[in-house]
Design an enzyme around this catalytic site. Structure first.
Site, short mmCIF file in Angstrom:
data_model
loop_
_atom_site.label_atom_id
_atom_site.label_comp_id
_atom_site.label_asym_id
_atom_site.label_seq_id
_atom_site.Cartn_x
_atom_site.Cartn_y
_atom_site.Cartn_z
N ASP A 435 0.97 -1.12 0.13
CA ASP A 435 -0.12 -0.01 0.08
C ASP A 435 1.15 1.31 -0.04
O ASP A 435 1.67 1.43 0.93
CB ASP A 435 -0.78 -0.05 1.31
CG ASP A 435 -1.94 0.92 1.28
OD1 ASP A 435 -1.89 2.10 0.28
OD2 ASP A 435 -2.84 0.87 1.90
N HIS A 436 0.91 2.09 -1.27
CA HIS A 436 1.68 3.20 -1.13
C HIS A 436 1.31 4.33 -0.36
O HIS A 436 2.22 5.19 -0.24
CB HIS A 436 1.83 3.72 -2.71
CG HIS A 436 3.17 4.26 -3.32
ND1 HIS A 436 4.22 4.48 -2.31
CD2 HIS A 436 3.73 4.53 -4.48
CE1 HIS A 436 5.09 5.03 -2.78
NE2 HIS A 436 4.86 4.88 -4.24
N ARG A 437 0.16 4.35 0.46
CA ARG A 437 -0.12 5.45 1.26
C ARG A 437 0.68 5.21 2.35
O ARG A 437 1.00 6.37 3.23
CB ARG A 437 -1.65 5.35 1.58
CG ARG A 437 -2.60 5.45 0.14
CD ARG A 437 -4.20 5.02 0.66
NE ARG A 437 -4.10 3.70 1.07
CZ ARG A 437 -5.33 3.21 1.54
NH1 ARG A 437 -6.53 4.08 1.38
NH2 ARG A 437 -5.42 1.70 1.86
#
Length: 463
Positions: A435-437
């Site tokens: 998850d790049h967040r």
């Protein structure tokens, strides 16, 4: 004065009998009314369950049950579970038969308190069935065409005394028409140019159609897909000769979760790991029930303990949580679906205890008897397809988790060292979807380096 009088009823000792007579009605109003007919509802067996399917009824109509007895087996989106009754009574009517579905909270059976109440419950069941049969969807406004109004009859106006527009007078003069004999159809009977043209027999010119709105002008011809249109689930016609099979509850949940996962911004990182020592360790411990997947799970747990951000999760899109436990969910394919039983506290358990836990989880998984806490508490996921000969693949991130590791098979690979000498080593490629967040490239690279260090020198896995 009234308040004082009422107060004296309770304070004057000589009027105690009167006070008791006043209190008595309150005791009668607080009498407990016992229900004679109760409903057995479709329970919510997991946080994602919206409806359940009746696998089988363990009781039949007319059977007497006690509180805590299992009465029905329900298929949720993850497992088949026994549902118990909360009251004593008699199964008077089954509202949803085996194989039927019902939304969470809907009644699926009626429970009568005694033999005398069975008829009352059956009458209530018939009323519920009749009410459901009479329900019809409201008519759509778009499907109902408005009534066609008959055109109003044209008003016949008597010939005027030459009241006409300048253009009408000019046309009348050109065509030698006595304008006093023309019937005007304009406001207040005024003669228009169209009235003169009608007398002469000139067909009116067709009016130019107004330009289409921008959306209509930009619409492509029929048969060309709308690329910029909002994406909606496509309903495609069935292939001739194909058999349409509806999703099971589990497949519907998997489909919904995968679509939800696609809305999360993710990135993928691959890493090659030398597995010669890991393969040798596996040959030693496999007789004790330890699989290679469990060795990878243990290595991942130890690496996550050093990189807690990869074990974090984002559930609301606004914040992320550092999870205190390292619970690794392992993908397991079963007939008709996919489940992810969870091994909890992986970093704190040795591989032999993990093997014992895994055997119990795997048995419950194949029998679809996992409890919600056994498949919904994962903080990191691992999917291993190496036993099928798969070299590499990308896994889809499960909702609510920060990362998932996809593991392929070990392959002999020619490797050159720093001195230019060649050797053959077994290598395994792992791909991690994150998850790049909450996780960035440097975080994931550091985690994979730690994971590779543990897997390439795996003696610490058995400590």
């Amino acid at each position: 004065m009234a308040s004082l009088a009422s107060l004296s009823i309770y304070t004057v000792p000589g009027r105690a009998g009167r006070a008791e007579s006043v209190k008595a009605p309150r005791r009668r109003r607080m009498a407990v009314v016992r229900a004679k007919v109760r409903e057995i509802f479709m329970p919510a067996l997991s946080s994602t369950m919206t409806e359940g399917k009746i696998v089988s009824w363990t009781t039949a109509e007319g059977d007497r049950v006690s509180k805590g007895d299992p009465v029905v087996v329900v298929e949720s989106d993850k497992a088949d579970m026994d549902v118990e009754t909360f009251h004593d009574g008699i199964i008077a009517a089954v509202l949803v038969p085996a194989g039927g579905t019902a939304p969470v909270g809907a009644p699926i059976a009626l429970l009568a308190e005694s033999e005398e109440d069975v008829a009352l419950a059956q009458a209530r069941a018939q009323a519920l069935s009749k009410a459901q049969g009479e329900e019809t969807p409201p008519p759509h406004a778009a499907a109902t065409a408005p009534p066609t109004m008959a055109p109003a009859p044209a008003t016949v106006t008597a010939p005027t005394n030459g009241i006409a527009t300048p253009h009408a007078k000019k046309l009348a003069k050109q065509h030698r028409v006595d304008i006093s004999n023309v019937v005007g159809t304009g406001p207040n009977g005024r003669i228009t140019a169209a009235d003169v043209e009608a007398v002469v027999g000139i067909q009116p010119k067709p009016k130019a159609a107004p330009p289409p709105p921008p959306a209509a002008r930009s619409a492509p011809p029929a048969g060309i897909p709308l690329v910029a249109a909002v994406r909606q689930p496509a309903v495609l016609p069935p292939v001739p000769g194909a058999t349409v099979v509806p999703f099971t509850s589990m497949q519907s949940t998997v489909s919904r979760n995968m679509v939800e996962s696609l809305s999360v911004p993710t990135f993928r990182v691959g890493y090659a790991i030398k597995t010669d020592k890991l393969d040798a360790l596996y040959e030693k411990v496999k007789l004790k029930g330890v699989t290679k997947t469990l060795l990878l799970v243990k290595a991942a747990g130890m690496a996550l303990a050093q990189h807690p951000v990869v074990n974090a999760s984002c559930r609301d899109g606004k914040s992320f949580s550092y999870n205190s436990s390292i619970n690794i969910a392992v993908a397991v394919a079963i007939e008709g679906g996919l489940l992810t039983p969870v091994l909890e506290d992986v970093d704190k358990s040795d591989i032999y205890l993990l093997a014992q836990k895994w055997r119990a989880l795997l048995k419950k998984t194949r029998m679809k008897q996992l409890q919600p806490s056994e498949y919904s508490s994962g903080t990191f996921s691992l999917s291993n397809l190496g036993m099928f000969g798969v070299d590499r693949f990308d896994a889809i991130l499960p909702p609510g988790q920060g990362a998932i590791m996809a593991v392929g098979a070990s392959r002999p690979t020619v490797i050159a060292d720093k001195n230019g000498f060649f050797s053959i080593k077994n290598e395994m490629l792992v791909n991690v979807t994150a998850d790049h967040r909450i996780i960035y490239g440097a975080d994931l690279a550091a985690f994979l380096q730690t994971f590779a260090k543990i897997a390439e020198d795996p003696e610490s896995l058995t400590l």
